[in-house]
Design a protein around this motif. Sequence first.
Motif, short mmCIF file in Angstrom:
data_model
loop_
_atom_site.label_atom_id
_atom_site.label_comp_id
_atom_site.label_asym_id
_atom_site.label_seq_id
_atom_site.Cartn_x
_atom_site.Cartn_y
_atom_site.Cartn_z
N LEU A 78 0.82 -1.22 0.00
CA LEU A 78 0.00 0.00 0.00
C LEU A 78 0.85 1.26 0.00
O LEU A 78 0.49 2.26 -0.62
N GLY A 79 1.98 1.22 0.68
CA GLY A 79 2.87 2.38 0.70
C GLY A 79 3.31 2.77 -0.70
O GLY A 79 3.41 3.95 -1.03
N HIS A 82 0.46 4.18 -2.71
CA HIS A 82 0.21 5.53 -2.21
C HIS A 82 1.15 6.52 -2.90
O HIS A 82 0.72 7.59 -3.34
N ARG A 104 -6.47 6.37 3.53
CA ARG A 104 -5.18 5.97 2.97
C ARG A 104 -4.14 5.85 4.08
O ARG A 104 -3.40 4.86 4.15
N VAL A 108 -2.34 2.42 5.09
CA VAL A 108 -0.89 2.33 4.89
C VAL A 108 -0.21 1.95 6.20
O VAL A 108 0.69 1.10 6.23
N ARG A 112 1.99 -1.20 7.13
CA ARG A 112 3.35 -1.09 7.65
C ARG A 112 3.54 -2.04 8.84
O ARG A 112 4.57 -2.71 8.94
N THR A 311 7.78 4.35 2.96
CA THR A 311 7.20 3.02 3.01
C THR A 311 7.81 2.28 4.20
O THR A 311 8.61 2.85 4.94
#
Lengths: 372, 182
Positions: A78-79, A82, A104, A108, A112, A311
Motif C-alpha cells: 500500500l505504501g 500511495h 489511505r 498504509v 506497515r 514506506t
Amino acid sequence: MSGPIHIQPGETFTLNVGPQHPATHGVLRVKMEMDGEYIVKAETVLGYIHRMHELMGENRTYPQVLPNLSRLDYLGALGYTHGHVLAVERAAGIEVPERAEYIRAITVELNRVASHLFWFGAFVMDLGGFTPLMYAIQDREHILDMLEAVTGSRLTYCYYRFGGLYNDIDDDFIAAAKAFIPRMRKSLKKYDALVTGNIIFEKRLKDIGPISAEMCRKYGATGPVARGAGIDFDVRKNEPYSVYPEFDFDIPVYHECDSLARYKVRMEEMEQSLRIVEQGLEKLPDGPIMPAKKPKLIKPPAGDYYQAVETARGSFGIRIVSDGGKNAYRFKLRSPTYSNMSLFDEACEGMMIMDALAMMGSLDLVIPEIDR
Amino acid sequence: MIKDTVKQALQDLFPDPEPVAEEVVAPAAEGADTDEDKKKPVKKKEEPRVNGVLERDHAEHGYDIDVQLDPGELLAAVMIIDKAGFFLESITGVDWIKEDQLEAVYDFSRYDFDTCRVVIRTRTPRSAPKIPTISKIYPGAGWHERETHDFFGIKFDGHPHLVPLLLPEDADFHPLLKDFKP
C-alpha cells in the motif's frame, strides 16, 4: 567432483550465497570471497526477477500502471501505491477528499505493521528462533483479513485511485481495527519478553553489522536503516505529505548503528503506526471518497514531477516525466531497499558470514522491490 | 535555509549571468502552461533549456532546485552538494529522442527538517553518451550508474565496474531508449 577441499593458509575461496538461499528471502545472489569464515570481498548480483516496471510505466496509461506498483513490495504494497497516486495527483493537479486521505493513512499504517511483523518473524527465524514467526504471522493475519475485506486482495492491493479510493471502509473494518490495536499492543509486549532481552539474540546483533550515518548518506540509505544509525529522517515528518501532519507520532531513532538498533527501530515503529491508526480512526471525517470533479482521461501537463513517501522500508520515490500524453514519458521508481542493499558490499567486508547474514536480515530486503 | 546557500553555491558554477537571466523566463512560461493547458493540448515545443539553476515550487514539482549543466561541470556541482550534506537519492536517465540527446538526472535530498531536494540534469549526445562518474564522491552511485547504463547505454567515465546490474550479464540492448524494439 568428490574429495575433500584443502584450503591453504591465506588462500580464499568463492562462496555463492543465493540466488536460491533461504537467508536472502528471495532470488538475490551475493558472491563472497571468503577467507575461512571471514568475508574478504562481497559482490551483490541482482536482476534475477527484474521485470522492467519502468518500461511498463511508459507503455501503459497512468491507471493501467496502478496494479504494477503493488508488485514491487509484496509485504508493504500500500505504501508504494500511495506514492504512485500521490505522484500522479501532484502532476495532474487532482484534489483528494479528506476522508480518502485519512483512510489511505490508516490502511498504509496497518500495512506497515503487517510488513514489520513479517520482517520480525523472518528475522528472528534467520537467527534460529522459529516460534516468534508463528506469533507474528498470527497477528499479521488479522491485518490481512481487515485489508482484504476493504481492498479485495491480501497482498497485491490496488485500492487507491487517482483522487480517492476504490471503496469506502465500513463499520466492520473500523470495529476490527479498533479491536486490533489493543491486541497488537499486548503482542508487542509479548515479543519484547520473548525476543528482545534474549541473550543469544543480543549476542548475535549487538555491535554487529555497523552502518554509520556517513555511510548511510553516501549510499542514500533511508528508513529504519538510517534511523538505526542515529539519523532522524522519516519522509512523513521531514517532507510531510497526505494527512500525516495531522497526526501526533514519534520517529524512533537509535544511535548504536548496529543490527540491534535497526531491530529496535522497527519494533517501536509498529507502536507509532498503531498510534496513527488510532488517531486516524478517531478523527476520520465524513464525506466522499472520490472528488466530485475528476478528469476522465488523466493527462498531466508536460513537466517533471517527483514524489517521495515513507514506506515500510524507507523513502520510496517516484518520478514522472510527462510530455502531456496519457502515458508517462519516463516513469522512474526509486526503491528504498535498492539503496539500502547497495551498502552491503562495503559494510560486510571483514565480517564473519553468519554476522553478515544477520545484518542482511536487519536490512529488511524484499527482492522484487530491488529488481523492479 | 540550506536552499538558498546551495542555490548560491551552484549559481557560482555559471559565471555568466546572462543565461541565468534568460532562464527565469522559461519556468514562468512553463508555469503559465500548467495553468492554461487544461483545455487545449499545447504541444508547442519550446526552446531547449539553457544551462543554469532554477528554483521550483516544492508543492508542484516535488523538488526545490533544478540545475542543468554540462557533463564537464557535473563533478564540481556534486562536490558542492556533497559538502552541503546531501544524500544521494537516485540517478536515472531520460531519452529525449527528438533532440537527439540523453539526459542523466541526479536526485539529492537531505536528512534534515530543512527540506531541500536538488535535481541535477546533464545532457549528452545520443550517438556517444558519456558522463563522468560520481561514484568517487558518492559510492552509492555505483549501482545507480550501472542501472542507468543498463537502461540507456550512458557510459559513466571512470566507473570501476560498469557491467549490467539488472539486465542479464550479456545484455547488449538498452530497453528504455525510445527506439528500442524488443
